[in-house]
Design a protein around this motif. Structure first.
Motif, PDB file in Angstrom:
ATOM      1  N   SER A   7       0.860  -1.023  -0.040  1.00 41.24           N
ATOM      2  CA  SER A   7       0.077   0.052  -0.129  1.00 41.24           C
ATOM      3  C   SER A   7       0.876   1.296  -0.025  1.00 41.24           C
ATOM      4  O   SER A   7       0.540   2.326  -0.805  1.00 41.24           O
ATOM      5  N   ARG A  18      -3.971  -1.715  -9.400  1.00 41.26           N
ATOM      6  CA  ARG A  18      -3.432  -1.591  -7.895  1.00 41.26           C
ATOM      7  C   ARG A  18      -3.779  -2.799  -7.176  1.00 41.26           C
ATOM      8  O   ARG A  18      -3.433  -3.176  -6.375  1.00 41.26           O
ATOM      9  N   HIS A  19      -5.145  -3.068  -7.393  1.00 39.30           N
ATOM     10  CA  HIS A  19      -5.951  -4.476  -6.735  1.00 39.30           C
ATOM     11  C   HIS A  19      -5.189  -5.595  -7.040  1.00 39.30           C
ATOM     12  O   HIS A  19      -5.078  -6.447  -5.963  1.00 39.30           O
ATOM     13  N   ALA A  20      -4.923  -5.785  -8.229  1.00 42.79           N
ATOM     14  CA  ALA A  20      -4.382  -7.188  -8.730  1.00 42.79           C
ATOM     15  C   ALA A  20      -2.953  -7.215  -8.097  1.00 42.79           C
ATOM     16  O   ALA A  20      -2.365  -8.527  -7.771  1.00 42.79           O
ATOM     17  N   GLU A  23      -1.797  -5.834  -5.351  1.00 44.82           N
ATOM     18  CA  GLU A  23      -2.243  -6.167  -3.842  1.00 44.82           C
ATOM     19  C   GLU A  23      -2.433  -7.660  -3.700  1.00 44.82           C
ATOM     20  O   GLU A  23      -1.872  -8.013  -2.669  1.00 44.82           O
ATOM     21  N   ALA A  24      -3.150  -8.168  -4.596  1.00 42.86           N
ATOM     22  CA  ALA A  24      -3.574  -9.602  -4.328  1.00 42.86           C
ATOM     23  C   ALA A  24      -2.212 -10.240  -4.798  1.00 42.86           C
ATOM     24  O   ALA A  24      -1.833 -11.317  -3.836  1.00 42.86           O
ATOM     25  N   ALA A  55      -6.282 -15.013  -2.787  1.00 41.42           N
ATOM     26  CA  ALA A  55      -5.880 -13.650  -3.030  1.00 41.42           C
ATOM     27  C   ALA A  55      -6.597 -12.684  -4.206  1.00 41.42           C
ATOM     28  O   ALA A  55      -6.862 -11.700  -3.981  1.00 41.42           O
ATOM     29  N   CYS A  56      -6.808 -13.503  -5.051  1.00 41.50           N
ATOM     30  CA  CYS A  56      -7.557 -12.979  -6.233  1.00 41.50           C
ATOM     31  C   CYS A  56      -9.084 -12.546  -5.936  1.00 41.50           C
ATOM     32  O   CYS A  56      -9.399 -11.293  -6.163  1.00 41.50           O
ATOM     33  N   GLY A  94      -8.789  -9.575  -3.435  1.00 42.41           N
ATOM     34  CA  GLY A  94      -8.261  -8.202  -4.259  1.00 42.41           C
ATOM     35  C   GLY A  94      -9.533  -8.036  -4.888  1.00 42.41           C
ATOM     36  O   GLY A  94      -9.768  -6.608  -5.010  1.00 42.41           O
ATOM     37  N   TYR A  95     -10.151  -8.845  -5.648  1.00 40.81           N
ATOM     38  CA  TYR A  95     -11.461  -8.301  -6.541  1.00 40.81           C
ATOM     39  C   TYR A  95     -12.620  -7.972  -5.418  1.00 40.81           C
ATOM     40  O   TYR A  95     -13.010  -6.840  -5.832  1.00 40.81           O
ATOM     41  N   TYR A 146     -12.081  -6.503  -2.645  1.00 37.87           N
ATOM     42  CA  TYR A 146     -11.594  -5.014  -2.069  1.00 37.87           C
ATOM     43  C   TYR A 146     -11.738  -4.235  -3.032  1.00 37.87           C
ATOM     44  O   TYR A 146     -12.115  -2.786  -2.738  1.00 37.87           O
ATOM     45  N   GLY A 147     -11.243  -4.392  -4.361  1.00 37.17           N
ATOM     46  CA  GLY A 147     -11.155  -3.489  -5.280  1.00 37.17           C
ATOM     47  C   GLY A 147     -12.561  -2.942  -5.784  1.00 37.17           C
ATOM     48  O   GLY A 147     -12.780  -1.926  -6.050  1.00 37.17           O
TER      49      GLY A 147
END
Length: 192
Positions: free
Chosen positions: A2, A16-18, A20-21, A101-102, A105-106, A108-109
């Protein structure tokens, strides 16, 4: 991760979310590697312990039997079974961690984008409300003001040339501003 996104100015970057994942998945891999190291150390300690004479004798008997029945084929099959099993277990762990993780991230994004979209819609709605609440002009007046605006594109220059500044009885300021009522003449073509 982050902090790196903030330093790089990628807060609005769609990837950015990918990223992060991927960071979360890599953290999971690091934890799994640490557990493997601990298990290997434990197994190494068990191997180093001395074997009792009875256990050693039983082991010798088993080895003799295995040698008599084709120990090399049996050992190769055992190694392959264990290697395949460990490989499949490792692949399953990697797949599960990557999927988690994917998905994380999905979600969260998605929530981030929804929040940003709501904020953007609210700001645009507020601007539209201000424009709609502004003064309304009759159509003829609006057309006349449109002509004045087109003929005088730089209002600041016109205000700088204003004369006769004063205040009326209600305290509102006024000035006489020179405004062009006709369009500027077309520029003559330059001669080569």
């Amino acid at each position: 991760m982050s902090r790196a996104v903030a330093l790089a100015g990628l807060q609005r970057d769609p990837l950015r979310h990918a990223l992060e994942a991927v960071s979360v998945a890599l953290d999971g891999f690091e934890a799994a590697a640490a557990e493997v190291r601990i298990a290997a150390d434990t197994a190494a300690d068990a191997i180093r312990r001395p074997v009792s004479p009875e256990a050693e004798e039983a082991l010798v008997r088993r080895l003799e039997t295995a040698a008599a029945s084709g120990a090399d084929q049996h050992a190769a099959a055992l190694v392959q079974q264990h290697s395949t099993g460990n490989l499949l277990l490792g692949a399953a762990c990697v797949a599960i961690l990557t999927m988690a993780a994917c998905l994380g991230g999905y979600w969260y994004g998605r929530d981030q984008v929804r929040g940003e979209a709501r904020a953007y819609v609210a700001s645009q709605t507020a601007k539209l409300d201000m424009v709609q609440a502004g003064p309304t002009l009759p159509l003829a007046d609006a057309a006349a003001w449109g002509t004045v605006i087109r003929n005088n594109p730089n209002v600041r220059d016109a205000l700088a040339q204003a004369t006769g500044h004063g205040r009326d009885s209600t305290g509102r300021g006024y000035a006489f501003v020179p405004l062009w009522l006709d369009a500027p003449p077309a520029a003559a073509p330059k001669k080569p």
